[in-house]
Write an enzyme that holds these catalytic residues in place. Structure first.
Site, PDB file in Angstrom:
ATOM      1  N   HIS A  96       0.819  -1.216   0.000  1.00 39.39           N
ATOM      2  CA  HIS A  96       0.000   0.000   0.000  1.00 39.39           C
ATOM      3  C   HIS A  96       0.847   1.258   0.000  1.00 39.39           C
ATOM      4  CE1 HIS A  96      -3.360  -2.751   0.926  1.00 39.39           C
ATOM      5  NE2 HIS A  96      -3.948  -1.923   0.084  1.00 39.39           N
ATOM      6  N   GLU A 114     -11.117 -11.214  -4.367  1.00 42.60           N
ATOM      7  CA  GLU A 114      -9.683 -11.137  -4.095  1.00 42.60           C
ATOM      8  C   GLU A 114      -9.198 -12.264  -3.193  1.00 42.60           C
ATOM      9  OE1 GLU A 114      -8.779  -7.366  -2.214  1.00 42.60           O
ATOM     10  OE2 GLU A 114     -10.611  -7.367  -1.043  1.00 42.60           O
ATOM     11  N   ASP A 171      -4.486  -8.552  -3.829  1.00 41.57           N
ATOM     12  CA  ASP A 171      -4.684  -9.598  -2.827  1.00 41.57           C
ATOM     13  C   ASP A 171      -4.905 -10.960  -3.472  1.00 41.57           C
ATOM     14  OD1 ASP A 171      -4.371  -8.475  -0.254  1.00 41.57           O
ATOM     15  OD2 ASP A 171      -6.159  -7.267  -0.621  1.00 41.57           O
ATOM     16  N   CYS A 182      -9.620  -3.811 -10.231  1.00 45.27           N
ATOM     17  CA  CYS A 182      -9.101  -2.591  -9.607  1.00 45.27           C
ATOM     18  C   CYS A 182      -7.755  -2.797  -8.928  1.00 45.27           C
ATOM     19  CB  CYS A 182     -10.120  -2.005  -8.637  1.00 45.27           C
ATOM     20  SG  CYS A 182     -10.473  -3.106  -7.266  1.00 45.27           S
TER      21      CYS A 182
END
Ligand code: PEP
Ligand code: MG
Length: 580
Positions: free
Chosen positions: A188, A430, A454, A501
């Site tokens: 992230h 995910e 993920d 995404c």
């Protein structure tokens, strides 16, 4: 001049002085002092000690008087730091061994550790941990004094690690770039750097030791290179490259607001992933057709107190209005994993990626979840809103999450608060178990969005934030391609749209495959939108479908990479690889 290699995670070229940010993990070098430096070093030690004590007193001031236990712990810590034998022994080492204060402190700590260990008492063993922590704090202060560059002037941040929240707090006007020793492409921290448009290179081994504060650094966030104290010639070469990069971007951006339609008329929605309200203007300028992933947790992790419903509503309203008439997809809170909110007091987990995160946490914390859902529903009145749940692993979870939405709808109706008709509800796909039952999930949601960051992590058992296994993180793994295929098929058979995404959606190299899979929407870092839209306009949907068919017959990522590579070469499209 030194060249260091790492993983480029956020493109762009920056040149600036190094600012060493010391976060945890302190490495200490031994410095031999000249006798005349001893007095100054002892003074430096005392200054750091006093500053640390002052910090602790400051913390104490913020604790209410009735919280007797935490107050007494801090008092005990202050006493430990004032302990005359600790101070005397450190001074003695500096004086007699002619070493720097950091080194002397670590030596003294080692001696204490040995004594406590021999005592074998559990309680005392725990107290040595406190002392370790405190001494680290003093060393941290000592090392902080070494920074000659202040962060009020533009600089390149060099750190062992930066948390996603640390990164979200960086100001693009003063942070020219950052370089860390750990991390990977889909961590992230990397994702936030890209959103802010800050060039970044991660997984640069030993950079905090190789670089001194104030060294001139060139950071190439695309190639993953850091050059320490470059020659004039190299500086000029990089300035040219930076200019070239900027010119190319300007060219691409000119057509960014036009739709992404393939040569044979197949349209794909290209949307933005955003984390914070500040990203809205740039996302619009770069051609985002709404938001495919709003990582709402960033409003929680960048601050100390939890946001109120009113504050959430106000922020959401601005985002929704800003993108009107396009859709904004609210991904409900995905806290946990590597994203923490100080106020939530989550348990420390050995395996946070498999722990209490995302929808699991929300289902366990109704007040937290409902506050957010209420704010989203209220904001829906101001534009077009979708809701999407993260980390759905089975039907039970999905149904419970939907029940919460229903309850909030009823509450709002009762209270007379207005909102738009129930927004579309989607599930992020995910987790591999969700792929296996995608046909069942598809019956109960309005859309899917594939979170490849993920999904790949869980399917290949590769920690997405770990630099040691980053090379094994492989979107072209045949297993990953089969999973994507399965999700799209299940979604389309049930008549729902399928988006992607994860970071994979914004990488042009994968684009012919993603188009060929028939994904209806790609949502990405706003910086990637112009290049992705441009390439889509040069692709032929039918040809991309054939490419997918070919790729699915192959057995290894390497074979698939060669196939895609030659596909680009045959069409003279390789120049797109340098774009982002
Ligand atoms: C993903 O997992 O691919 C995703 C888009 O969500 P996040 O990166 O926030 O986990
Ligand atoms: Mg995810």
């Amino acid at each position: 001049m030194k060249r260091l290699k790492g993983i480029g995670v956020s493109p762009g070229v920056a040149i600036g002085p190094a600012y060493l940010l010391l976060t945890g993990h302190l490495k200490i070098t031994r410095r031999i002092l000249k006798p005349e430096e001893v007095t100054r070093e002892i003074r430096r030690f005392h200054r750091a000690l006093e500053a640390t004590i002052k910090d602790l007193e400051e913390v104490k001031r913020h604790i209410p008087e009735e919280m007797v236990h935490p107050l007494s712990i801090i008092d005990a810590h202050i006493l430990m730091l004032k302990d005359p034998s600790l101070v005397r022994e450190t001074e003695k080492l500096i004086k007699e061994s002619l070493v720097n204060a950091e080194w002397a402190l670590r030596k003294v700590l080692k001696k204490y550790q040995q004594i406590f260990k021999e005592l074998g008492d559990f309680y005392l063993r725990e107290r040595i941990r406190d002392l370790e922590h405190l001494i680290d704090k003093v060393i941290f202060t000592l090392q902080g004094q070494n920074n000659h560059v202040s962060l009020n002037q533009p600089a390149v941040i060099v750190a062992h690690d930066l948390s996603p929240a640390d990164t979200a707090r960086l100001r693009p006007d003063t942070t020219q770039a950052f370089v860390t020793e750990v991390g990977s492409r889909t961590s992230h921290t990397a994702i936030v750097a890209k959103s802010l448009g800050i060039p970044a290179v991660v997984a640069v081994k030993g950079v905090t030791e190789e670089v001194n504060p104030g060294d001139l650094l060139i950071v190439d966030g695309l190639a993953g290179e850091v050059i320490v104290n470059p020659t004039q010639e190299v500086i000029e070469e990089f300035l040219d490259r930076r200019l070239e990069c900027q010119e190319r971007r300007a060219l691409l951006t000119r057509h960014a607001k036009e739709p992404a339609v393939t040569l044979d008329g197949h349209r794909i929605a290209v949307r933005a992933n955003i984390e914070l309200l500040d990203e809205l203007p740039l996302a619009l300028e770069l051609g985002a057709e709404g938001v495919g992933l709003y990582r709402t947790e960033y409003l929680y992790v960048t601050r100390k107190a939890l946001p109120s419903e009113e504050e959430l509503f106000e922020t959401y309203r601005q985002v929704v209005e800003g993108f009107k008439p396009e859709i904004v997809t609210f991904r409900t809170l995905d806290i946990g994993g590597d994203k923490f909110a100080t106020k939530l007091d989550l348990p420390e987990e050995i395996n946070p990626a498999l722990g209490l995160r995302a929808i699991r946490l929300c289902l366990k914390s109704p007040a937290l979840f409902k506050t957010q859902l209420r704010a989203i529903l209220r904001a829906s009145l101001y534009g077009r809103v979708r809701i999407m749940f993260p980390m759905i692993s089975g039907l039970g979870e999905l149904r419970r999450a939907k029940t919460f939405v229903q309850e909030v709808v009823e509450e709002l109706q009762k209270e007379g608060l207005r909102f738009e008709a129930l927004p579309a509800i989607g599930a992020m796909i995910e987790i591999p178990s969700a792929v296996a039952i995608a046909d069942l999930l598809a019956q109960e949601v309005d859309f899917f969005s594939i979170g490849t960051n993920d999904l790949i992590q869980y399917a290949l058992a590769i920690d997405r934030g770990n630099e040691h296994v980053a090379h094994l993180y492989e979107p072209l793994h045949p297993a990953v391609l089969r999973l994507i295929k399965q999700i799209v098929t299940a979604g389309h058979e049930a008549g729902i749209e399928v988006a992607m995404c994860g970071e994979m959606a914004g990488e042009v190299f994968y684009l012919p495959l993603l188009v060929g899979f028939g994904l209806d929407e790609l949502s990405m870092n706003p910086q990637s939108i112009p290049a992705v839209k441009n390439l889509i306009r040069r692709l032929n949907f039918t040809e991309c479908q054939k490419l997918v068919e070919e790729a699915l017959k192959l057995s290894t990522p390497e074979e698939i990479r060669v196939l895609v590579l030659s596909w680009f070469e045959e069409r003279d499209l390789t120049l797109f690889w340098d774009y982002f």
